[in-house]
Enzyme design. Structure first.
Site, PDB file in Angstrom:
ATOM      1  N   ARG A 140       0.489  -1.380  -0.068  1.00  0.00           N
ATOM      2  CA  ARG A 140       0.146  -0.002   0.061  1.00  0.00           C
ATOM      3  C   ARG A 140       0.958   1.424   0.105  1.00  0.00           C
ATOM      4  NH1 ARG A 140      -2.956  -3.549  -0.701  1.00  0.00           N
ATOM      5  NH2 ARG A 140      -5.207  -4.003   0.564  1.00  0.00           N
TER       6      ARG A 140
ATOM      7  N   SER B  21     -11.171  -0.537   3.183  1.00  0.00           N
ATOM      8  CA  SER B  21     -10.070  -0.695   4.363  1.00  0.00           C
ATOM      9  C   SER B  21      -9.603   0.578   4.588  1.00  0.00           C
ATOM     10  CB  SER B  21      -8.686  -1.687   3.848  1.00  0.00           C
ATOM     11  OG  SER B  21      -9.034  -3.142   3.974  1.00  0.00           O
TER      12      SER B  21
ATOM     13  N   GLU C 155      -4.731   3.695   5.623  1.00  0.00           N
ATOM     14  CA  GLU C 155      -5.206   3.125   4.536  1.00  0.00           C
ATOM     15  C   GLU C 155      -5.743   4.664   3.717  1.00  0.00           C
ATOM     16  OE1 GLU C 155      -7.091   1.702   1.119  1.00  0.00           O
ATOM     17  OE2 GLU C 155      -5.399  -0.385   1.448  1.00  0.00           O
TER      18      GLU C 155
HETATM   19  P1  FAD Z   1      -8.724   8.576  -5.349  1.00  0.00           P
HETATM   20  O1  FAD Z   1      -9.449   8.131  -4.128  1.00  0.00           O
HETATM   21  O2  FAD Z   1      -9.695   9.447  -5.794  1.00  0.00           O
HETATM   22  O3  FAD Z   1      -7.841   8.807  -4.924  1.00  0.00           O
HETATM   23  C1  FAD Z   1      -6.843   8.197  -3.993  1.00  0.00           C
HETATM   24  C2  FAD Z   1      -5.202   9.064  -4.031  1.00  0.00           C
HETATM   25  O4  FAD Z   1      -4.693   8.845  -5.112  1.00  0.00           O
HETATM   26  C3  FAD Z   1      -5.359  10.616  -3.474  1.00  0.00           C
HETATM   27  O5  FAD Z   1      -4.373  10.483  -2.888  1.00  0.00           O
HETATM   28  C4  FAD Z   1      -5.555  11.079  -5.180  1.00  0.00           C
HETATM   29  O6  FAD Z   1      -4.945  12.543  -5.334  1.00  0.00           O
HETATM   30  C5  FAD Z   1      -4.410  10.629  -6.019  1.00  0.00           C
HETATM   31  N1  FAD Z   1      -4.750  10.233  -7.500  1.00  0.00           N
HETATM   32  C6  FAD Z   1      -5.931   9.838  -7.658  1.00  0.00           C
HETATM   33  N2  FAD Z   1      -5.546   9.169  -9.148  1.00  0.00           N
HETATM   34  C7  FAD Z   1      -4.020  10.134  -9.241  1.00  0.00           C
HETATM   35  C8  FAD Z   1      -3.693  10.233 -10.400  1.00  0.00           C
HETATM   36  N3  FAD Z   1      -3.709  10.235 -11.585  1.00  0.00           N
HETATM   37  N4  FAD Z   1      -2.218  11.104 -10.773  1.00  0.00           N
HETATM   38  C9  FAD Z   1      -1.859  11.411  -9.343  1.00  0.00           C
HETATM   39  N5  FAD Z   1      -2.909  10.678  -8.349  1.00  0.00           N
HETATM   40  C10 FAD Z   1      -3.608  10.184  -8.159  1.00  0.00           C
HETATM   41  N6  FAD Z   1      -8.113  -1.690  -2.411  1.00  0.00           N
HETATM   42  C11 FAD Z   1      -6.678  -1.539  -2.594  1.00  0.00           C
HETATM   43  O7  FAD Z   1      -5.290  -1.629  -2.609  1.00  0.00           O
HETATM   44  N7  FAD Z   1      -7.788  -2.949  -2.857  1.00  0.00           N
HETATM   45  C12 FAD Z   1      -8.287  -3.917  -2.793  1.00  0.00           C
HETATM   46  O8  FAD Z   1      -9.321  -4.319  -2.465  1.00  0.00           O
HETATM   47  C13 FAD Z   1      -9.735  -2.491  -2.438  1.00  0.00           C
HETATM   48  N8  FAD Z   1     -11.057  -2.441  -1.812  1.00  0.00           N
HETATM   49  C14 FAD Z   1     -11.999  -2.226  -1.760  1.00  0.00           C
HETATM   50  C15 FAD Z   1     -11.967  -1.938  -2.083  1.00  0.00           C
HETATM   51  C16 FAD Z   1     -14.166  -1.075  -1.849  1.00  0.00           C
HETATM   52  C17 FAD Z   1     -15.317  -1.222  -2.102  1.00  0.00           C
HETATM   53  C18 FAD Z   1     -13.515   0.495  -1.968  1.00  0.00           C
HETATM   54  C19 FAD Z   1     -14.545   1.776  -1.824  1.00  0.00           C
HETATM   55  C20 FAD Z   1     -12.148   0.813  -1.918  1.00  0.00           C
HETATM   56  C21 FAD Z   1     -10.990  -0.386  -1.969  1.00  0.00           C
HETATM   57  N9  FAD Z   1      -9.826  -0.172  -2.277  1.00  0.00           N
HETATM   58  C22 FAD Z   1      -8.987  -0.974  -2.686  1.00  0.00           C
HETATM   59  C23 FAD Z   1      -9.426   1.184  -2.191  1.00  0.00           C
HETATM   60  C24 FAD Z   1      -9.583   1.811  -3.910  1.00  0.00           C
HETATM   61  O9  FAD Z   1     -10.191   1.479  -4.467  1.00  0.00           O
HETATM   62  C25 FAD Z   1      -8.382   2.078  -4.293  1.00  0.00           C
HETATM   63  O10 FAD Z   1      -7.187   2.914  -3.147  1.00  0.00           O
HETATM   64  C26 FAD Z   1      -8.395   3.030  -5.368  1.00  0.00           C
HETATM   65  O11 FAD Z   1      -6.711   2.270  -6.653  1.00  0.00           O
HETATM   66  C27 FAD Z   1      -8.107   4.028  -6.013  1.00  0.00           C
HETATM   67  O12 FAD Z   1      -8.105   4.763  -7.215  1.00  0.00           O
HETATM   68  P2  FAD Z   1      -9.474   6.404  -6.931  1.00  0.00           P
HETATM   69  O13 FAD Z   1      -9.739   6.443  -8.258  1.00  0.00           O
HETATM   70  O14 FAD Z   1     -11.146   6.128  -6.862  1.00  0.00           O
HETATM   71  O15 FAD Z   1      -8.802   7.337  -6.095  1.00  0.00           O
HETATM   72  N1  EPU Z   2     -10.307 -10.432  10.297  1.00  0.00           N
HETATM   73  C1  EPU Z   2     -11.443 -10.594  11.387  1.00  0.00           C
HETATM   74  N2  EPU Z   2     -13.061  -9.472  11.531  1.00  0.00           N
HETATM   75  C2  EPU Z   2     -12.996  -8.993  10.604  1.00  0.00           C
HETATM   76  C3  EPU Z   2     -12.538  -8.646   8.971  1.00  0.00           C
HETATM   77  C4  EPU Z   2     -11.876  -9.442   9.559  1.00  0.00           C
HETATM   78  O1  EPU Z   2     -11.346 -11.712  12.388  1.00  0.00           O
HETATM   79  O2  EPU Z   2     -14.473  -8.544  10.812  1.00  0.00           O
HETATM   80  C5  EPU Z   2      -9.433 -11.208   9.852  1.00  0.00           C
HETATM   81  C6  EPU Z   2      -9.897 -13.266   9.552  1.00  0.00           C
HETATM   82  O3  EPU Z   2      -8.836 -13.258  10.415  1.00  0.00           O
HETATM   83  C7  EPU Z   2      -9.636 -12.750   8.409  1.00  0.00           C
HETATM   84  C8  EPU Z   2      -8.277 -11.804   8.061  1.00  0.00           C
HETATM   85  O4  EPU Z   2      -8.398 -10.941   9.401  1.00  0.00           O
HETATM   86  O5  EPU Z   2      -9.899 -14.095   7.703  1.00  0.00           O
HETATM   87  C9  EPU Z   2      -8.146 -11.174   6.478  1.00  0.00           C
HETATM   88  O6  EPU Z   2      -9.565 -10.650   6.568  1.00  0.00           O
HETATM   89  P1  EPU Z   2      -9.444  -9.947   4.841  1.00  0.00           P
HETATM   90  O7  EPU Z   2      -9.476 -11.445   3.997  1.00  0.00           O
HETATM   91  O8  EPU Z   2     -10.988 -10.111   4.749  1.00  0.00           O
HETATM   92  O9  EPU Z   2      -8.770  -9.480   4.505  1.00  0.00           O
HETATM   93  P2  EPU Z   2      -8.183  -7.798   4.982  1.00  0.00           P
HETATM   94  O10 EPU Z   2      -7.158  -8.275   5.434  1.00  0.00           O
HETATM   95  O11 EPU Z   2     -10.021  -7.388   5.966  1.00  0.00           O
HETATM   96  C10 EPU Z   2      -7.214  -7.304   2.257  1.00  0.00           C
HETATM   97  C11 EPU Z   2      -6.921  -5.611   2.268  1.00  0.00           C
HETATM   98  C12 EPU Z   2      -8.922  -5.742   1.304  1.00  0.00           C
HETATM   99  C13 EPU Z   2      -8.074  -6.501   0.337  1.00  0.00           C
HETATM  100  C14 EPU Z   2      -8.529  -7.982   1.136  1.00  0.00           C
HETATM  101  C15 EPU Z   2      -8.203  -9.045   0.004  1.00  0.00           C
HETATM  102  C16 EPU Z   2      -5.358  -3.917   4.119  1.00  0.00           C
HETATM  103  C17 EPU Z   2      -6.175  -3.012   3.930  1.00  0.00           C
HETATM  104  N3  EPU Z   2      -6.968  -4.428   3.244  1.00  0.00           N
HETATM  105  O12 EPU Z   2      -8.202  -6.794   3.854  1.00  0.00           O
HETATM  106  O13 EPU Z   2      -8.281  -4.766   0.663  1.00  0.00           O
HETATM  107  O14 EPU Z   2      -9.018  -6.767  -0.730  1.00  0.00           O
HETATM  108  O15 EPU Z   2      -7.071  -8.836   1.851  1.00  0.00           O
HETATM  109  O16 EPU Z   2      -6.776  -9.433  -0.697  1.00  0.00           O
HETATM  110  O17 EPU Z   2      -4.788  -5.098   3.193  1.00  0.00           O
HETATM  111  C18 EPU Z   2      -8.395  -1.814   0.230  1.00  0.00           C
HETATM  112  O18 EPU Z   2      -7.059  -1.453   0.596  1.00  0.00           O
HETATM  113  O19 EPU Z   2      -9.178  -1.002   0.753  1.00  0.00           O
HETATM  114  C19 EPU Z   2      -9.537  -3.981   0.582  1.00  0.00           C
HETATM  115  C20 EPU Z   2      -9.961  -4.056   0.428  1.00  0.00           C
END
Ligand code: FAD
Ligand code: EPU
Length: 344
Positions: free
Chosen positions: A166, A241, A340
């Protein structure tokens, strides 16, 4: 390419927060971006580059200029017969999941584990997006970015991006200095299913998929898992997250494990990664709601790592809740959680 004033950002952030931008403009090419960057109002003000707004928490109106990236374009720019790989170039304003679908349609493998992550291609390098056993850096080749101060185009190799969990240079030493305009990824012509993440294999079995899964199968499994766990921002405001998963030393982990034998942990270089969701749940926060009526905001009932806006909350209230969660996890486990989500 118009510079609007006093624009609501509610449609542009997945927390659904009703804040306003002093100025707001969209750009559909690097040249349009450069023209905007030359405007006196833009030069004088703070600038926020906006993608899909899925990793942002606005705690107040934005006093500067919001520049929304709408640079489109998806194309295969080269094929390499020796390595059986192809380079895909994506405009930074394309949706990330749209790129994943395009790559699968083109018979390319490598992005399937990252299916359904919200947001744009341009934001994907910012925090080196990751999920289900894959990260952006696994397929990243290079990116193109415009320097805000000069308008010059610069190419960054993977090494120059400083990717970590991240993390990238664009969140640290080069923060607010570059606008990513395109990302180029190297993908595989031959399927290389990655089912290391336990839940994927279980879900493939549940979906009745037997034998070697195709990239489409893995994508379907990941989509299935994500829909079952993560709230859809169209229904409940959230930014995924809220905190990163913390890393602790082996000694600290062993000590905690003696007190909490069921504490999960994953080895990483230099220590152990602990799921923040587990810590937050164990500290008693999962499913809690705050605010009038049935509650305006809180901690998601199925995923304790996700803070939610049920409707009507302010970003300040969500930040306050996050601060209390950090303090409570620190007190109970002696572990520091770090957001994050980008808090503004
Ligand atoms: P924004 O929210 O618009 O911007 C995020 C940051 O990036 C800001 O600081 C912005 O200024 C900067 N930025 C955006 N675009 C540019 C650009 N072109 N150039 C320079 N800076 C820029 N993230 C994960 O890593 N893994 C996940 O599994 C994951 N699951 C998610 C699930 C949900 C339901 C949600 C809502 C979010 C999740 N995220 C996850 C977080 C998010 O989707 C990612 O961080 C994504 O890359 C953000 O993209 P965005 O275009 O919405 O960025
Ligand atoms: N867990 C709990 N309780 C909860 C949630 C999670 O006990 O309410 C524990 C469980 O042990 C589970 C473990 O956490 O096995 C991991 O949970 P999960 O697989 O849902 O993943 P996470 O660690 O919560 C991370 C990323 C996600 C990504 C998933 C899948 C981060 C900060 N988050 O979540 O990314 O989608 O793994 O790889 O690393 C995001 O960055 O926004 C995001 C959603």
């Amino acid at each position: 390419m118009v510079l609007e004033e006093n624009v609501s950002l509610r449609p542009y952030n997945t927390f659904g927060l009703d804040v306003r931008a002093r100025y707001f403009a969209r750009f559909a090419s690097a040249d349009e971006l450069r023209q905007l960057l030359r405007l006196p109002q833009v030069q004088a003000a703070d600038k926020l580059i906006l993608g899909g707004g899925s990793n942002l928490l606005f705690t107040q109106d934005y006093p500067g200029v919001v520049l929304k990236n709408e640079i489109r374009g998806l194309e295969i720019i080269s094929e390499d017969a020796d390595t059986q790989t192809a380079l895909i170039r994506a405009g930074a304003g394309e949706s990330w999941h749209g790129l994943v679908e395009y790559s699968l349609d083109q018979g390319l493998s490598g992005l399937e584990n990252l299916s359904l992550i919200p947001g744009t291609v341009g934001a994907s390098p910012l925090q080196n997006i990751g999920a289900y056993g894959a990260e952006l850096r696994d397929t990243f080749d290079h990116l193109e970015a415009v320097e805000i101060a000069t308008g010059a185009l610069r190419v960054f190799s993977a090494g120059e991006c400083g990717f970590g969990y991240r993390e990238s240079v664009f969140k640290n030493t080069l923060k607010n200095q570059f606008v990513v305009t395109a990302v180029v990824l190297r993908l595989h012509r031959q399927a290389r299913p990655n089912v290391r993440y336990g839940a994927i294999a279980e879900t493939l079995a549940e979906l009745g998929i037997e034998g070697e899964p195709t990239p489409q199968d893995v994508s379907q499994a990941v989509i299935h898992i994500r829909r079952s766990k993560l709230p859809d921002p169209a229904e409940i405001g959230n930014a995924g997250s809220f905190f990163k998963n913390p890393e602790v030393s082996q000694a600290k982990f062993d000590h905690l494990k003696s007190e909490y034998p069921e504490l999960p942990g994953y080895p990483v270089p230099g220590g152990v990664k602990v799921p923040a969701g587990w810590l937050i749940e164990r500290a008693g926060w999962k499913g809690m709601r705050r605010g009038p009526g049935a509650g305006t905001h809180g901690v998601h009932a199925r995923q304790a790592l996700v803070l939610v806006n049920h409707g009507g909350a302010t970003g300040g209230e969500v930040r306050q809740l996050a601060e209390e969660i950090i303090a409570s996890v620190r007190q109970q486990f002696g572990i520091e959680l770090h957001p994050e989500v980008n808090i503004l």
